[in-house]
Design a protein around this motif. Structure first.
Motif, PDB file in Angstrom:
ATOM      1  N   ASP A 122       1.796   0.306  17.778  1.00  0.00           N
ATOM      2  CA  ASP A 122       1.639  -0.883  18.616  1.00  0.00           C
ATOM      3  C   ASP A 122       2.178  -2.129  17.913  1.00  0.00           C
ATOM      4  OD1 ASP A 122       0.541   0.554  20.653  1.00  0.00           O
ATOM      5  OD2 ASP A 122      -1.539   0.108  20.162  1.00  0.00           O
ATOM      6  N   LEU A 123       1.921  -2.243  16.617  1.00  0.00           N
ATOM      7  CA  LEU A 123       2.476  -3.363  15.858  1.00  0.00           C
ATOM      8  C   LEU A 123       4.002  -3.302  15.838  1.00  0.00           C
ATOM      9  CD1 LEU A 123       0.025  -3.435  12.800  1.00  0.00           C
ATOM     10  CD2 LEU A 123       0.120  -5.064  14.684  1.00  0.00           C
ATOM     11  N   TYR A 124       4.518  -2.099  15.675  1.00  0.00           N
ATOM     12  CA  TYR A 124       5.976  -1.936  15.642  1.00  0.00           C
ATOM     13  C   TYR A 124       6.585  -2.275  17.005  1.00  0.00           C
ATOM     14  CZ  TYR A 124      10.510   0.205  14.653  1.00  0.00           C
ATOM     15  OH  TYR A 124      11.851   0.424  14.478  1.00  0.00           O
TER      16      TYR A 124
ATOM     17  N   ALA B 144       5.430  -4.387  19.184  1.00  0.00           N
ATOM     18  CA  ALA B 144       5.419  -5.839  19.322  1.00  0.00           C
ATOM     19  C   ALA B 144       6.553  -6.480  18.529  1.00  0.00           C
ATOM     20  CB  ALA B 144       4.073  -6.388  18.860  1.00  0.00           C
ATOM     21  N   GLU B 145       6.949  -5.850  17.431  1.00  0.00           N
ATOM     22  CA  GLU B 145       8.011  -6.414  16.587  1.00  0.00           C
ATOM     23  C   GLU B 145       9.392  -6.167  17.178  1.00  0.00           C
ATOM     24  OE1 GLU B 145       8.954  -8.739  13.352  1.00  0.00           O
ATOM     25  OE2 GLU B 145       6.952  -8.074  13.924  1.00  0.00           O
ATOM     26  N   VAL B 146       9.601  -5.016  17.794  1.00  0.00           N
ATOM     27  CA  VAL B 146      10.928  -4.684  18.315  1.00  0.00           C
ATOM     28  C   VAL B 146      11.115  -5.089  19.773  1.00  0.00           C
ATOM     29  CG1 VAL B 146      11.144  -2.756  16.714  1.00  0.00           C
ATOM     30  CG2 VAL B 146      10.271  -2.327  19.014  1.00  0.00           C
ATOM     31  N   ALA B 147      10.011  -5.421  20.477  1.00  0.00           N
ATOM     32  CA  ALA B 147      10.123  -5.758  21.894  1.00  0.00           C
ATOM     33  C   ALA B 147      11.053  -6.950  22.141  1.00  0.00           C
ATOM     34  CB  ALA B 147       8.735  -6.030  22.479  1.00  0.00           C
ATOM     35  N   PRO B 148      11.074  -7.994  21.307  1.00  0.00           N
ATOM     36  CA  PRO B 148      11.986  -9.123  21.574  1.00  0.00           C
ATOM     37  C   PRO B 148      13.456  -8.822  21.310  1.00  0.00           C
ATOM     38  CG  PRO B 148      10.116  -9.790  20.188  1.00  0.00           C
ATOM     39  CD  PRO B 148      10.146  -8.309  20.205  1.00  0.00           C
ATOM     40  N   ASP B 149      13.769  -7.635  20.843  1.00  0.00           N
ATOM     41  CA  ASP B 149      15.157  -7.292  20.523  1.00  0.00           C
ATOM     42  C   ASP B 149      15.945  -7.115  21.816  1.00  0.00           C
ATOM     43  OD1 ASP B 149      17.538  -6.334  19.605  1.00  0.00           O
ATOM     44  OD2 ASP B 149      16.728  -4.511  18.684  1.00  0.00           O
ATOM     45  N   PRO B 150      16.893  -7.994  22.120  1.00  0.00           N
ATOM     46  CA  PRO B 150      17.621  -7.888  23.398  1.00  0.00           C
ATOM     47  C   PRO B 150      18.530  -6.670  23.479  1.00  0.00           C
ATOM     48  CG  PRO B 150      18.592  -9.603  22.019  1.00  0.00           C
ATOM     49  CD  PRO B 150      17.340  -9.151  21.325  1.00  0.00           C
TER      50      PRO B 150
END
Length: 568
Positions: free
Chosen positions: A361-363, A365-371
């Protein structure tokens, strides 16, 4: 002097020797002399006037000792010591000195026997002498293997390493140094007094061992019963000391392959997760063989519950445009973790699985903003773990929300595929409230969330038994003092939720939270119905504008009043 022979040893040095002096001791020289007895003819002498010995064990220095042994009639002028025993034994084998001695009627002294006797005493040599022998053996391969010298050296080395801590010979290496601490997990017990007394040899061996040698020495230590944790820490220490200073990429690659090959056979609990990720960072630009890289991934996957978010944030390989981080590698870690969990059985694995669920889940959240992260990859990551990995899906919902905000061109179908990873029954009321208002989520997802929460509330109310604290009742029956055990009551087109006596105990706090969330959703539905009613009135009024007049206006007011009361 008899027949003079020029011997070129590996281009290092040329020796002028008498073939008749060396032939009784050296089978190789005797064959070069033509196999005859006594003085060799002029033609034969001319044919063997110059000999080049390539790959001579120990080089020119060892050949000089061999020649001195022959000239002194069998060792009177040569002392076999710890510093030259390994080289002389290999040189004697190279010159075929044992075979030559066996063919003589009166057996002359044998250099092979002299060196073998010295090697038998190797376990009693000093530690530094054994370390020097290890250094020599790496230059004597493969002859050291053929003669058994290597096995003897390793045996002596292991004997010194395996001695009791009180008898160990400390060296300049210190397990308390910062370099040693780097090779171990900070949470491990490697810095305890018991471990430090067993790792005094780390620095000496790390300096002298080459890639091939370190693998064999580690294997010999394990065969001797050395603790797996000690071997693992030594390999990590070795990599830290040697990889950075390696001359070429091939040398670095060989060191990593040797360490990974040994570690893959160690107990999972003995290998540091931090150390494995350190190896991964070092090996990323070196392109290890596929089998070696797979072994490293499997080891990391087996200990994924010990990893941190920083460990997983591995940059994507150069030239990759699908994402900023190597999401494919993380998916391989998850596959390895699940495979290891299945292989070891379900007992005791649920806590580990939940740790990995929080990490993922932390990961996310970290990669979700990657377009540049493709929807298919995001879906695969969000659905990689089984349902038991998450007790609450709030973090997963928030990561998906961020992904939708960044990827604004997703179709409704793509969004629904991503939302399939959410279990709406495991969302908190706050997240359900946010989802219902969230225009970025598909309408179907909001409906499913409301339906799932409705189902949760119904199951809780039905399971409350006769002493349930919350009961929905109609407004009319409440005024009459009556009760209704139906889950939801529709009275006059209104949905009414009523808490009979909110005397909730500590155990019913969750039910209170769910009820509050449902009450909010009902209010939202009422607002939607009100807006729909207003829009319908405006539409009907617009149709009758062409007719005009008071009658039309009266008709519109009558039509408006005739609408059923859908919401309060």
């Amino acid at each position: 002097m008899g027949c003079v022979l020029e011997v070129d040893v590996d281009g290092e040095e040329v020796f002028l020797v008498d073939k008749e002096v060396l032939a009784p001791f050296c089978g190789r020289i005797k064959n070069l002399a033509g196999g005859g007895e006594g003085v060799v003819g002029a033609a034969a002498a001319a044919a063997v006037a110059r000999v080049v010995l390539r790959g001579f064990p120990g080089g020119a220095e060892a050949f000089e000792l061999v020649a001195r042994f022959c000239y002194t009639g069998g060792g009177g002028g040569v002392a076999v010591t710890a510093s030259n025993a390994c080289a002389l034994r290999c040189a004697a084998e190279f010159m075929d000195m044992a075979a030559a001695a066996a063919q003589e009627v009166s057996t002359p002294p044998s250099l092979v026997k002299m060196t073998e006797k010295a090697l038998d005493e190797m376990p009693q040599w000093s530690w530094q002498s054994v370390v020097e022998a290890v250094r020599q053996c790496q230059r004597l391969l493969p002859m050291a293997d053929a003669t058994g010298v290597f096995d003897r050296v390793v045996g002596a080395l292991v004997s010194h390493v395996a001695v009791s801590p009180g008898d160990a010979t400390p060296t300049s290496s210190s397990p308390e140094s910062s370099a040693f601490r780097f090779s171990c997990d900070t949470k491990s017990s490697c810095l305890s007094a018991r471990c430090t007394s067993r790792t005094w040899w780390f620095e000496d061996l790390a300096v002298v061992l080459g890639p091939g040698m370190v693998e064999r020495v580690a294997g010999a230590l394990l065969a001797r019963g050395t603790d797996h944790g000690v071997v693992s820490r030594f390999l990590l220490y070795y990599l830290k000391c040697r990889v950075a200073g390696a001359a070429t990429a091939d040398d670095r690659r060989a060191m990593l392959e040797a360490a990974i090959a040994v570690m893959s056979g160690l107990d999972r609990s003995s290998v540091s997760c931090k150390g494995l990720f350190g190896i991964l960072r070092i090996s990323s630009p070196l392109k290890l063989p596929t089998s070696c890289h797979d072994s490293l991934v499997a080891m990391i996957g087996a200990k994924l519950d010990h990893a941190t978010l920083d460990n997983l944030l591995v940059p994507a390989p150069p030239g990759t445009t699908s994402s900023l981080y190597d999401v494919t590698l993380v998916l391989r870690f998850l596959d390895a973790f699940l495979h290891h969990a299945a292989a070891t059985g379900a007992r005791g694995e649920t806590p580990r699985l939940k740790k990995v669920g929080k990490l993922v889940d932390l990961y996310l959240a970290e990669v979700a903003p990657d377009p540049s992260l493709r929807p298919a990859m995001f879906v695969e990551l969000a659905t990689a773990l089984p349902a038991a990995a998450r007790d609450c899906h709030d973090a997963l919902y928030r990561a998906i929300d961020v992904y939708f905000q960044v990827h604004t061109r997703l179709t409704e179908e793509e969004k629904m595929r991503i939302c399939k990873g959410i279990n709406y029954e495991k969302l908190s009321p706050e997240c359900c409230k946010h989802l219902a208002r969230n225009a970025g989520f598909p309408t179907r997802a909001a409906v499913q969330a409301l339906a799932s929460q409705h189902t949760v509330l119904k199951s809780l109310l039905r399971g409350g038994g006769p002493d349930e604290h919350l009961r929905p009742v109609s407004a009319a029956k409440h005024r009459a003092g009556g009760e209704d055990h139906d889950d939801l009551v529709a009275a006059g087109g209104q949905v009414v939720l009523y808490a009979g006596r909110l005397d909730l105990s500590l155990e019913s706090q969750n039910l209170r939270s769910l009820l509050d969330g449902m009450h909010w959703r009902v209010m939202e539905l009422e607002k939607v119905c009100s807006r729909m009613k207003t829009q319908m009135s405006k539409m009907k009024a617009a149709r009758r504008v062409a007719g005009g007049g008071a009658a039309a206006a009266a008709g519109r007011r009558a039509a408006s009043r005739s609408l059923p009361r859908m919401c309060s």
